[in-house]
Design an enzyme around this catalytic site. Sequence first.
Site, short mmCIF file in Angstrom:
data_model
loop_
_atom_site.label_atom_id
_atom_site.label_comp_id
_atom_site.label_asym_id
_atom_site.label_seq_id
_atom_site.Cartn_x
_atom_site.Cartn_y
_atom_site.Cartn_z
N ASP A 243 1.16 -3.21 0.26
CA ASP A 243 1.94 -1.98 0.37
C ASP A 243 2.05 -1.65 1.87
O ASP A 243 1.37 -2.24 2.71
CB ASP A 243 1.33 -0.83 -0.44
CG ASP A 243 2.39 0.22 -0.77
OD1 ASP A 243 3.49 0.18 -0.17
OD2 ASP A 243 2.14 1.10 -1.61
C1 BGC Z 1 5.12 2.82 -1.22
C2 BGC Z 1 5.71 1.66 -1.98
C3 BGC Z 1 7.05 1.29 -1.38
C4 BGC Z 1 6.84 0.95 0.07
C5 BGC Z 1 8.11 0.49 0.78
C6 BGC Z 1 5.11 2.58 0.28
O1 BGC Z 1 4.76 3.72 0.98
O2 BGC Z 1 3.82 3.05 -1.70
O3 BGC Z 1 5.83 1.99 -3.33
O4 BGC Z 1 7.62 0.23 -2.08
O5 BGC Z 1 6.36 2.11 0.74
O6 BGC Z 1 9.01 1.50 0.97
#
Ligand code: BGC
Length: 750
Positions: free
Chosen positions: A282
Amino acid sequence: MKKYNVALCFLLMYCLNTSAQNKRIHQRVDSVLRFMTLKEKIGQLNQYSGRDVTGPSNPQQYNLRNEIKNGMVGSMLNVKGVKDTREIQGVALQSRLKIPLLFSLDVIHGYKTVFPVPLAEAASWDTAAIRLSAHTAAKEAAASGIHWTFAPMVDIARDARWGRVMEGAGEDTYLGSVIAKARVKGFQGERLGGTDAVMACAKHFAAYGAALAGRDYNAVDMSEQMLQEVYLPPFKAAADAGIATFMNSFNTLNGIPATGNRYLQRDILKGDWKYPGFVVSDWGSIGEMTTWGYADDLKDAARHAITAGSDMDMESQAYKKELESLVVSGKVNIKWIDDAVRRILYKKFELGLFDDPYRFCDATREAKVMADNSHQLIARSVAEKSIVLLKNENHILPLQQAPKSVALIGPLIKAKKDLAGSWTVYADTASITSVYMGLRKKFSSQTTFNYARGCGINDTSSAGFHEAIELATKSDIVIMALGEAGDMSGEAKSRSDIHLPGKQEELFNAIKATGKKVIVVLMAGRPMIFNDIADKAEGIIYAFWLGSEAGNAIANVISGDYNPSGKLPITFPRAMGQIPIFYNYSNTGRPVTATSGIVYKSAYIDLPNTPRYAFGYGLSYSSFTYSDLKISKAKLTQKESFNVTFTLTNNSAFAGEEVVQLYLQDKKASVVRPVKELKAFAKIMLKPGEHQGVTFTVKPDQLAFYKPTQGWITEPGSFKLMIGAASNDIKLSTDFELQDVVNQGLSSNK
Ligand code: BGC
């Protein structure tokens, strides 16, 4: 028999074909890998954002184009549109090995067309609709140069304080698993490589939905049994459905950050489940392992992440900066790098990007797909199905005869952008239909609409009440639209209080005091608490955030052009103190069985245990009766399936759909079991007066539970089978017996 043989031949040919194709891709991957330097391999594991949308990043720190040209980037997120993706892909093709980039984006519930937020769609219990919604979003995204969406979020969520309940399918493992599969099939199509499909990503692996106290990015502590039974199955369902990628999560699991968690990623996902796709971290979660106090520094974090099975680094720059020296010094085995690169290259081949890096960059297709009006109609239909009718006193709804005058009151009556909800950064929010627009269009000729906002969503002032009260007084009926602003649920939007924000419930009480009948439309990304409204409003529609066609869908429900069929995918509490509250809690030694006599029982002295609205609850304009429950066998051997049948009758004047739900309880086991668990459901449409026989087949694995030392097992003994219209509205039930394996027919040892 002949037919059967032909089908078998086709299946065999399909399997042979697929495995030959897989083999060919593996050979092609190897032929590229062979020529890659260590630096180029690490480049494939590096993902950058083209825009700073979800976390801290500073694009000035690095010269992106040069890095891409030098083969130092495997994927970009937040770059979209044929023009931009084509241009950036062109830069990647100037690199030594000309390996194409993967373009990724959070296409969570729509791209240009906005579909209901995932929690709302889950309320439809309609997997075909959910699949179509995902597929339409994929079509738009793929036409716009995107290869990969970071969806579906399949985290089970039992705590409505957590803002991200909005992004998932709610609290139930079975419903969540079925929906996970539908979303994967919708996003990816039948197989990867179509230009109307994108790779999907099951996130957040794992147990993120159990973040302590409902606070985002928080720690998770849970038993192995809870992990395996409740939180992992939707991920397994996504893997079984062929999902291309996984994303790990920000939380720790029993003290180990998910991103550096070998048990989750190597042992379970890539080991037990033999998952062939790749795992992306993530956003910045590799780097965050140092902040957790788990890794010494960025180098140590990179070592933890790669050895634990995180293949791609989203925005930490840990792999790019640290992996080379870790490999050279022998601290990281090159086999982990090669394995990660292989998994990523495989997907690039599967998408057809090596054959044509620009195959998702067709400007004509982009213009055509974006102009396709059928997407609006799909959005409207899915929105209608996602609406849950919570209250309908004296059949106030539908408004079959148009009232002469309606007061439209509340901060969300004219809202548009708020109805899009979170994760719609690229959506066309200007063309969203508000409730005001939808209702005016529906009733235009016969009805006068008077509008007053009353108050803002989070106001502390009641200055606008007076005007709203006056308006209500001179109207026949009042429709209020209340709820959360579009940025009150979603990532980083945990709330310690999920009551209706600001003065909205006070406004409702002031309007209700006029004596007028009030229908309340509630819109939010999560369950809210609204006890006065629940007690006093004549009609309550829970619409969540419905997206582009929200206003039209709501107007269709109010007018009766659509008969609501949604059921809650998550429990609505009465009070904050009940959280976490969910229907499949385990029994206690002192259960509450009546409303009185609760002293020394597992109860609150100031509040009932029961929720305000239970999981699976939702009304229809039709009314249904359930009768004639039969099971094909009341005593089973361990490997037997059996059929459950009953009759569903629509005894109303409205054609309508009912979601019939099958729950099981294992009455006694070597591990205490939940009071009930959803195991099957069906959505059935019946004409007025019509009845239909419904059949479910219960299979042995639906009786199983997870025991840490033994894995998934069933134990002989007595089970209760329940058929209901909601988890707290069981219409029919019966017991059956699972017999001992060894002593079939003898008394069970339970
Ligand atoms: C979130 C994810 C997301 C990623 C990319 C993160 O902060 O937890 O769910 O896909 O950002 O935008």
